[in-house]
Design an enzyme around this catalytic site. Sequence first.
Site, PDB file in Angstrom:
ATOM      1  CG  ASN A  59      75.062  40.211  22.874  1.00 27.27           C
ATOM      2  OD1 ASN A  59      74.643  39.218  23.465  1.00 27.27           O
ATOM      3  ND2 ASN A  59      74.506  41.389  22.984  1.00 27.27           N
ATOM      4  CB  CYS A  60      74.695  34.572  20.574  1.00 21.58           C
ATOM      5  SG  CYS A  60      76.253  34.524  19.699  1.00 21.58           S
ATOM      6  CB  VAL A  61      71.514  36.280  24.642  1.00 14.27           C
ATOM      7  CG1 VAL A  61      71.994  34.858  24.780  1.00 14.27           C
ATOM      8  CG2 VAL A  61      72.453  37.243  25.311  1.00 14.27           C
TER       9      VAL A  61
END
Lengths: 426, 115, 349
Positions: free
Chosen positions: A241-243
């Site tokens: 998860n990069c957001v």
Amino acid sequence: MKLELGCIKIRDIMFADKSEIRDGILYVNAKELEQIVLEDEQISAVGFDIARPGESVRITPVKDVIQPRAKVEGGGDMFPGVVTKVATVGSGKTHVLDGAAVVTVGKIVGFQEGIIDMTGIGADYTPFSKTNNLVVDFSPKENLTAHEYEKAIRVAGLKVAYALGKLGVNHTPDETKVYEYSSIIEGSKLYPDLPRVGYVMMLQSQGLLHDTYVYGVDMKLSLTTMLSPTEVMDGAILSGNCVSACDKNTTYHHQNNPVIEDLFAEHGKTLNFAAMIITNENVFLADKERSSDWSAKLVDYLDLDGVIISQEGFGNPDTDLIMNCVKIEKTGTKTVIITDEYAGREGTSQSLADADPLADALVTAGNANQVITLPKIDRVIGTLDYTEKIAGGFAGSLEADGSITVEIQAITGATNELGFNHMSAR
Amino acid sequence: MELLITNNPLAKSMLNEKYEVIHINSDLVGVLIYCRNKIHEGHKLLTHPLSGSIKPNENPYKSVILSKKTKETDTQSVKIIEEAIITAKKFPKIHINPQYDEDYRMIDVSLVVRE
Amino acid sequence: MKKFRVVHYINQFYAGIGGEEFADYKPEIRDGFVGPGMALTGAFGDKAEIVSTIVCGDSYFNENLEEAKKTILDMVRSVNPDIFIAGPAFNAGRYGVACGTICETVQKELNIPVITGMFEENPGAEMFKDKMLIVATRDSAAGMRAAVPTMANLALKLLNKEPIGASIEEGYLPNGTRVNFFDKERGSRRAVDMLLNKMAGKPFTTEYPMPDFDRVEPSPAVKDIKSVTVALVTSGGIVPKGNPDRIESSSASKFGEYDITGVNDLTADTYETAHGGYDPVYANADADRVLPVDVMRDFEREGIIGKLYNKFYTTVGNGTSTKNSKAFAADFAQRLKNDNVQAVILTST
């Protein structure tokens, strides 16, 4: 299931010719690590840097943070299903390099997330200003798709953390914590008079840059299911998860899940920590209904008296949170939910995108829209090129003097919805 | 056919065969308001309009999937779309760098594609 | 260092004049502190002083609102203070409303900071907590000792333009503005503690109260609308020209009941709106736009409805408290029932 976590205290990281742990210092041979990373042909180059607590350093854009760990005894190995083969973890002995973290940075798509300041006011908002960080900066091969690149750097970060973790296998831990988890029947017999408590953990699972992996399975493809909380400590749940930097769970957060720790702290005293349930946060509403139905069914089936529900991310997961909460409350099980707020810069907007009167016990990790000015920092690891594009950054947010005005949602882990931090709001 | 309401040209080209694509020339809030109107006409929300954890002022593109028209207005869809509009509107406008347009489009599509 | 100048507002009771029988006491200004002002003065130390105290009876204030506001405002203006403090009013309803009202007026007209204190259930709290800082107090004067230092501390922060922390830290009533702060315990620990209390049936306090849901189950549909009497009710402020009952343009304290026997059309000469929360031009030009008497008369003639009820009820929804609104509705709903009205059309703006 019994897991002993042996913590080896790490007070500094330094580059050296030989990778080892000596006198609480983690020595790292960057060449060796580079070879491990470049085994993946999709990565063309990698750089390493070190950021220590108190240094005038800013790390951005942060992709993931991982704590180096390795198995010493017991089945399976660290990060099963992704870095090591699929095998059940969560028992035996695990060694932890406590005080060290691997921080991955890199450009996957044009807008980038996550600031870690090692000093100044920004440092108060992120837990990773207190760890000694080995920062790994990746460059992709040309013409990689975003999906391929995301996967490459996600796995490479884990491999680096695994390699470092293995350096601690033969060391005597400075401190050992024991977590013991009983079967359903056994637990009831042991603690017949204590309330049966569960943990329902919601995992981000929406698509590219929004995923979570459990033993390597993309969680959006799974039904709500169960595992032992000790498995989570052994890297069974990994972040893709990069957001939404402030309220995503990095892999480090999963490894050190504070709800699990605090429920274990009361286990056998004031409550019986009977079950852990993991569920997803999909975009399709039918999935949301199905997964929350399943959470409530399992809670009911397990005859739990109360559960804590934690959320991950912004926006539509508010709907999952409220569905889980309402459906579980309707089985007669008490709930407490942990979330964060987007109440606007003034703090006067509606905080959540969904609500229900049954959600009467809520712990908040704070208002992610709060604006702060991060002072100029001597050294930037990564790049400020995307600062304007960081969530919560805005046009002109990077000042000429090097200071950045941002909403705290730009800071990695600032309003973590596992309740990792002390921040709250009223 | 189910409807795909979008302002994202990539969504249109990628999902044209699977959905009846209605391309709206508007900002994100405009897409949501269009969806709201369709919901009142009897279409149900199939995907959550706040798809993704990227904030509504960070990605200008939005794709939402609606059911075929039914006889009744789905109250849950009404509630969700209204909350989504309130949420989207509360984020102040920020500068969005057109250089990354392709990325924005791709992320938006990835959120409504079931693989 | 210059001391900040404070004006303190209290009622007749706290001035030592007397209780209910002296509630008509007209505003007066005295030098220095009076009654609870002594404790406030102590809490201010050498940083601020109460230069004047204004005393006013609660009945006088609430029954002569405009007059009282004007008189008190002139008194405050005459001593040129840096801050205005009212109460604390604890759970005294009219005192609380007076404190809130006069603080709001002073804040708006003189542009100086204001602060008051009340028990959370004081009706003045709901009316004014999002307009000014109201220190949370106990329900009686026994809470004076605890309230005074909190009020003094917040007053000094306002005077020095220091940032105000979260309500729980500073001791004011939560006002809907969310403020971050660092708690003693981390979030997960707070969640475990909250769950233990909730499971044990012990009191616990959510960190974010859900928005107030007051859902009303819809009544079953009217079976035969052709045979029933239908009434019109509005929160759009439509009143006979001249607003005979002086319904307030905002925060209404009353509703009106007006006879429309023989009235077929609301015209610019006969009706208007008292509402201060929307552009009144179109409502004043043709009040049917808010209260559709003309269309209802058509329906009546055409036999679409049985009859239009010969009275309508009206108030102003602009900032009017939920509590007042509920009380209004309970009152006129009973009257409607007594007259066998079986359907009501509610119009808002």
